[in-house]
Design an enzyme around this catalytic site. Structure first.
Site, mmCIF file in Angstrom:
data_model
loop_
_atom_site.group_PDB
_atom_site.id
_atom_site.type_symbol
_atom_site.label_atom_id
_atom_site.label_comp_id
_atom_site.label_asym_id
_atom_site.label_seq_id
_atom_site.Cartn_x
_atom_site.Cartn_y
_atom_site.Cartn_z
ATOM 1 N N ARG A 1 87.040 -100.745 -79.661
ATOM 2 C CA ARG A 1 87.457 -99.437 -80.149
ATOM 3 C C ARG A 1 87.445 -99.469 -81.673
ATOM 4 O O ARG A 1 87.707 -100.503 -82.291
ATOM 5 C CB ARG A 1 88.861 -99.078 -79.641
ATOM 6 C CG ARG A 1 88.938 -98.829 -78.144
ATOM 7 C CD ARG A 1 88.259 -97.523 -77.758
ATOM 8 N NE ARG A 1 88.442 -97.185 -76.342
ATOM 9 C CZ ARG A 1 87.603 -97.508 -75.381
ATOM 10 N NH1 ARG A 1 86.509 -98.210 -75.670
ATOM 11 N NH2 ARG A 1 87.827 -97.148 -74.130
ATOM 12 N N GLU B 1 85.183 -90.434 -84.183
ATOM 13 C CA GLU B 1 84.086 -89.943 -83.345
ATOM 14 C C GLU B 1 84.601 -88.919 -82.325
ATOM 15 O O GLU B 1 85.760 -88.996 -81.900
ATOM 16 C CB GLU B 1 83.406 -91.119 -82.616
ATOM 17 C CG GLU B 1 84.317 -91.865 -81.667
ATOM 18 C CD GLU B 1 83.640 -93.050 -80.997
ATOM 19 O OE1 GLU B 1 84.063 -93.388 -79.884
ATOM 20 O OE2 GLU B 1 82.718 -93.652 -81.578
ATOM 21 N N HIS C 1 78.748 -94.589 -79.103
ATOM 22 C CA HIS C 1 79.697 -94.940 -78.034
ATOM 23 C C HIS C 1 79.039 -94.804 -76.658
ATOM 24 O O HIS C 1 79.550 -94.118 -75.767
ATOM 25 C CB HIS C 1 80.951 -94.057 -78.121
ATOM 26 C CG HIS C 1 82.162 -94.709 -77.506
ATOM 27 N ND1 HIS C 1 83.439 -94.417 -77.900
ATOM 28 C CD2 HIS C 1 82.297 -95.640 -76.517
ATOM 29 C CE1 HIS C 1 84.299 -95.125 -77.207
ATOM 30 N NE2 HIS C 1 83.625 -95.885 -76.345
#
Length: 296
Positions: free
Chosen positions: A213, A242, A258
């Site tokens: 993360r 994001e 991601h």
């Protein structure tokens, strides 16, 4: 019993025939969306427990996005740790190989009319330090060993694994002895901002990879570090804030949006594992129970 299936990602379309199969396997009625009568909630994204909910099962591996303070303490919450490990590990290796083999640079140069056969490097004999030796870390170590890399693992509890050469509970040791640093830690109150300027300054190698993360890494410290060390590279599948990306991304960054776990031919596997744990809960032995104290 009623299962409320709350999936808020368009990429994760769960077919009705699969849900029928899960109804037979669990012995429960499955309702798509919120149900106030749901005993169990299986979710991807932010869930809404009903009045009768006693168990919540995440489809995603991470649960850092949950508001634990507003979820009744009587509700057992389980993550889906390890379920996405294989495609994420593949993505991590792809990022590492892309940099070592000049893939992005060569592609851009040729498209711009420059044919330059620049020497690349081999990852054979290099050392990868894996910050967070859970499912993803283990799958990366297996693949790294197949490429002839040396492996160092890091975590809060010592682990012995054939894919590891060394395990250390000292982050500084990993930083000082690795050519590549891989971040695959879960995000919680212990790891938030853990990769800071002090850690980055002690990194021996030139490559830091994040498939965890974004908030595990201190943003200001990383940007400063990259600006001061143009030979160091940050290869990441996540970015702060994001999907809205603010500010300039440094040139010594390779970034993907991601998507490490989003393999089209793998999406059903984590859903199956989530429902397997629902069955385990029904039989009184669920795995991956979340420790709320790690997040509150």
């Amino acid at each position: 019993m009623i299962i409320s299936l709350q999936v808020k990602f368009a990429a994760m379309d769960i077919p009705d025939d699969f849900l029928k199969m899960m109804e037979e396997k669990t012995g429960c009625k499955i309702v798509k969306g919120f149900s106030d009568d749901a005993d169990i909630v299986v979710f991807a994204g932010k869930p809404e427990p009903g009045k009768k909910t006693v168990f919540m099962q995440s489809i995603s591996a991470g649960v850092n996005h949950l508001d634990f303070r507003n979820i009744d303490k009587k509700i057992v919450i389980c993550s889906n740790a390890d379920a996405w490990s294989i495609p994420v590990a593949e993505h991590a290796m792809a990022l590492i190989l892309a940099k070592y083999k000049n893939i992005c640079e060569s592609n851009t140069a040729i498209r711009n009319g420059t044919y330059n056969r620049k020497l690349s490097e081999s990852i054979y004999g290099q050392t990868i330090g894996i910050m967070g030796y859970g499912g993803i870390g283990r799958e990366v170590a297996i693949r790294a060993k197949a490429f002839g890399m040396h492996t160092i693992g890091f975590g809060r509890t010592e682990k012995k694994d054939p894919a590891l050469d060394v395990f250390s509970m000292e982050s500084e040791y990993v930083a000082k002895n690795s050519d590549v640093i891989l971040i695959s830690l879960p995000l919680n109150k212990h790891t938030r901002g853990m990769i800071d300027y002090k850690f980055l300054s002690s990194v021996k190698g030139n490559i830091i990879v994040n498939v965890g993360r974004s908030e595990i890494v201190n943003m200001d410290d990383m940007i400063k570090f990259l600006e001061e060390n143009k030979n160091k590279w940050f290869l990441t599948d996540v970015w702060w804030g994001e999907p809205e990306i603010k500010g300039e991304i440094p040139e010594n960054v390779i970034i993907t949006p991601h998507v490490a776990g989003l393999a089209r031919n793998f999406m059903q596997v984590p859903v199956e594992k989530a429902f397997e744990n629902v069955v385990a809960y029904i039989h009184g032995n669920p795995g991956n129970i979340v420790n709320r104290n790690d997040y509150i």
